[in-house]
Design an enzyme around this catalytic site. Sequence first.
Site, PDB file in Angstrom:
ATOM      1  NE  ARG A 107      -0.505   0.601   4.987  1.00  0.00           N
ATOM      2  CZ  ARG A 107       0.249   1.589   5.460  1.00  0.00           C
ATOM      3  NH1 ARG A 107       0.522   2.649   4.712  1.00  0.00           N
ATOM      4  NH2 ARG A 107       0.767   1.513   6.679  1.00  0.00           N
ATOM      5  CG  ASP A 203       7.043   7.400  11.124  1.00  0.00           C
ATOM      6  OD1 ASP A 203       6.620   7.790  10.028  1.00  0.00           O
ATOM      7  OD2 ASP A 203       6.475   6.509  11.784  1.00  0.00           O
TER       8      ASP A 203
END
Length: 289
Positions: A107, A203
């Site tokens: 994804r 992140d």
Amino acid sequence: MIRVSELEVVPVPAARLGEGPRWDGRTGTLLWVDIPAGHVHRLDPADGSHAVLDVGQPVGVAVPRAAGGLALAARDGFMLLAADAWEAPAVPEHLVPVTAAEPPGNRMNDGACDRAGRFFAGTKAEDDTPGAGGLYRLGPDRHAERVLDGVTISNGIAWSPDERLCYYVDTATGRVDVFDYDPGSGSLGGRRTFAEITRGLPDGITVDAHGHVWVGLWEGGALLRLRPDGQVDLAVEVPARNVTSCAFGGPGMDELYVTTAWDGTSGGELLRCRTSVEGLPANPYRELS
């Protein structure tokens, strides 16, 4: 030394996996997503109003669209939504498939636009299979091109104030990398390590007006501000173990919004603090007129 106020919880619904905060300077609102829920959130800090748009599939990031509406990096690919998407069911105006050509189970994840309006976003396997993803660039002609292979968890991407450098996170590497960037063509080159992250994993990222890189630490419970030489300038403790990303916003672009993820005991809140530095609003995706 910069000043950072104490983080406060913004009174909006908590997310399972909050990600991708982006400030829309045109509307004065903050966008962010809850990836597995397939929700795009919008906050107007001026009056505290909050809206949720259900995309119907996992969504990695939402950015403003210069033509009005939103551009998304969703499960299946790049999705364009019209300006009335908030008032009607979120039916894609256009979808540029990406993951159909990737291994099953991949994804799209985090992404951002450069000043020319090119939309960069990457992919990952749901089980984090090493090297199964890539980084894509959606151009103004609505054509997506794979520009980087062998990515495990494609995450933050941001540019230096002059756009000569592009910072990029593949979380599994434990690094923030930097590319030489050509703002005329949108090409990447000369990849190298910018900073090794030893507290948790890197992140999402943003860059402030002084060219410092802010990175959220997954499993690290903090934000780091990195100087242009990659050294740590500041650590901001966050009351959540999984810090996913951050973005500047507000009328003076001096409010820092922080997204977090639920770890089973805490996290999932949207947090905010005020700083003595400014950031830049998110660049919109621009299409050929």
